[in-house]
Scaffold this active site. Structure first.
Site, short mmCIF file in Angstrom:
data_model
loop_
_atom_site.label_atom_id
_atom_site.label_comp_id
_atom_site.label_asym_id
_atom_site.label_seq_id
_atom_site.Cartn_x
_atom_site.Cartn_y
_atom_site.Cartn_z
N CYS A 178 0.79 -1.35 -0.14
CA CYS A 178 -0.02 0.02 -0.01
C CYS A 178 0.91 1.18 -0.07
CB CYS A 178 -0.88 -0.05 1.20
SG CYS A 178 -1.81 -1.34 1.26
N GLY A 223 -1.23 0.56 -5.11
CA GLY A 223 -2.48 -0.04 -4.63
C GLY A 223 -3.50 0.57 -5.55
N ASN A 245 1.10 1.07 6.05
CA ASN A 245 1.44 0.07 4.69
C ASN A 245 2.38 -0.91 5.43
OD1 ASN A 245 4.08 0.56 2.33
ND2 ASN A 245 2.73 -1.08 2.48
N GLY A 246 1.96 -2.38 5.31
CA GLY A 246 2.54 -3.29 5.97
C GLY A 246 1.95 -4.42 6.35
N TYR A 266 10.82 -3.91 -7.68
CA TYR A 266 9.39 -4.22 -8.17
C TYR A 266 8.42 -3.16 -7.81
CZ TYR A 266 5.01 -6.31 -9.32
OH TYR A 266 3.77 -6.53 -9.72
N ASP A 304 10.78 -8.87 -14.03
CA ASP A 304 11.37 -8.48 -12.66
C ASP A 304 11.41 -9.96 -11.73
OD1 ASP A 304 8.69 -8.69 -11.34
OD2 ASP A 304 8.30 -6.96 -12.59
#
Ligand code: SF4
Length: 452
Positions: free
Chosen positions: A7, A34, A108-109, A250, A354
């Site tokens: 995110c 996202g 985020n996580g 990425y 990738d």
């Protein structure tokens, strides 16, 4: 490639107001992190308001919504498809009102001990409305605030209870707070524009609103803006840093700089290392959009083979990994990419991608190139083999689903229908980001997990 759950977060404090508009542009720049849902929460005159919805930033917000949201502080979030599914409820920011005022949280996580924490608080009478980690984080902060002198102290206390990867932006009635877990798995930077301070997942979000990059939030650091001033607490900054290497390979945009290292330069170096390892007799080098493009340029620079555009990407759909089911993902590849016949037909082609996770996306991509007339297809991957799952918020699946765990390189090459298949070596990861001030987590390639 089909990974998800990276995110993006954004936060701004500007005494002049207009923060919801800035958050909108910031989220727009972070849209690659996202595409499933997004939201903005803002504070004006101590009043918290929030708007969130399923879809892209440009679809969820209108001028009228942004005008209604406006305030001197705002935080925003773009959400990737996760286990919470496509529910508006699990979109962020998560907002709540409690005895100390208002609180909004976006993160985020992935919190590894979230189930354990949720159970503990439910036994104490807490009622959770979503399956989002943000709600648990918000609840722990609110609880900690009851016994802390300040909101930033409550965030600091809460961080001690959270295990895993998180970059947080938090808004209390009067303060904007940002924090990064003690390993710094996820990026988080600080910017300034006039008197305004900004926190964002990536520097490209600062660029989008004309803000200047100040520095990164350090792993374990808590930063906050109060009455227009920026403060910091580094008491929790003692652990070994472990930024997710996949941010560089990425997730992040190539125009972002993370912990001192340009994402673009990292990908160029990854391509160069691939060229040193694999010399291929070919006519052209192409990259699989988007993350394979820069690495392909690096391969071309090092090998001397000409670089060209091999695919045209449909810009109007999300990255393939937005589709949560296998069949949706496979369909999305066809809709997204079209090979350039004029470039690949009758040619010996080096294709840089990738990563290979399950192998399904790669085999589709190779099939498309064959259909377009490519004579030879040499697939080189700008990351090492995925051999282990991720527990820190990226959906690297279990070993059972990881193609590299179950087959040799030669077997994979045959299954994918490529003439050559090669991967970046694990050792190269030590050299592709020479300016990074953070060490890296590379556990999905090495099984060397920074957090048990
Ligand atoms: Fe990133 Fe892999 Fe580490 Fe997860 S395990 S944080 S995807 S490097």
């Amino acid at each position: 490639m089909a990974l998800k759950e990276e995110c993006g977060v954004f936060g701004i404090y500007d005494t002049k107001g207009g923060c919801a508009g800035s958050a909108y542009y910031g989220l727009y720049a972070l849209q690659h992190r996202g595409q499933e849902a997004c939201g903005i929460a803002a504070i004006n005159d101590m009043e918290l308001s929030c708007h969130k919805g399923i879809g892209l930033v440009g679809d969820v917000f209108s001028e009228e919504i942004l005008n209604n949201l406006d305030g001197v502080m705002a935080i925003g979030h773009v959400k990737y498809s996760g286990t919470n599914g496509k529910s508006r409820k699990s979109a962020q920011p998560l907002t709540l009102t409690y005895i100390k005022g208002s609180l909004a949280v976006a993160h985020n996580g992935n919190i590894i001990n979230s189930a354990e924490l949720k159970r503990e608080y439910e036994h104490r009478g807490a009622i959770f409305h979503t399956s989002s980690d943000s709600e648990i984080i918000a609840y722990i902060i609110a609880q900690a605030r009851l016994h802390s002198d300040s909101a930033q102290d409550a965030v600091k206390q809460a961080m001690k209870r959270l295990k895993g990867a998180f970059s947080l932006v938090v808004m209390s009635s009067q303060k904007l707070i940002a924090a990064r877990d003690s390993h710094g798995f996820r990026p988080l930077c600080i910017g300034q524009k006039g008197d305004a301070y900004i926190f964002a997942s990536e520097t490209c979000a600062l660029d989008s609103i004309g803000a200047t990059f100040l520095r990164d939030v350090l792993p374990g650091e808590v930063c906050w803006v109060s009455n227009g001033e920026l403060y910091s607490d580094r008491e929790n900054c003692s652990e070994k840093s472990a930024l997710c290497i996949f941010e560089h390979l990425y997730f992040a945009r190539p125009d972002s700089i993370i912990d001192g290292q340009s994402v673009y330069e990292t990908r160029i170096l990854a391509g160069r290392f691939l060229a040193r390892k694999y010399t291929v007799d070919a006519d052209v080098v192409i990259g699989v959009p988007d993350s394979g493009l820069v690495a392909a340029k690096g391969y071309s620079l090092e090998s001397g083979l000409p670089y060209n555009d091999g695919f045209i990407k449909n810009r109007y759909i999300g990255r393939t990994f937005i589709a949560p089911t296998q069949s949706e993902r496979e369909e999305a590849v066809k809709i997204k990419l079209n090979p350039l016949r004029a470039v690949v037909s009758g040619k010996r082609v080096v294709v840089i991608d990738d990563s290979i996770v399950r192998g399904t996306t790669s085999s589709k991509t190779i099939g498309l190139l064959r259909e377009a007339g490519a004579k030879e297809i040499h697939v080189l991957i700008s990351s090492p083999k995925f051999i282990s799952p991720c527990y820190y918020g990226t959906n690297v699946p279990s070993k059972k689903a990881l193609i590299a765990c179950n087959y040799s390189t030669e077997e994979m090459r045959q299954m994918l229908g490529a003439d050559t298949l090669g991967f970046l070596s694990l050792d190269s990861l030590d050299f592709i980001a020479p300016n990074s001030q953070c060490k890296f987590c590379d556990a999905c390639f090495s099984e060397n997990y920074p957090v048990a």
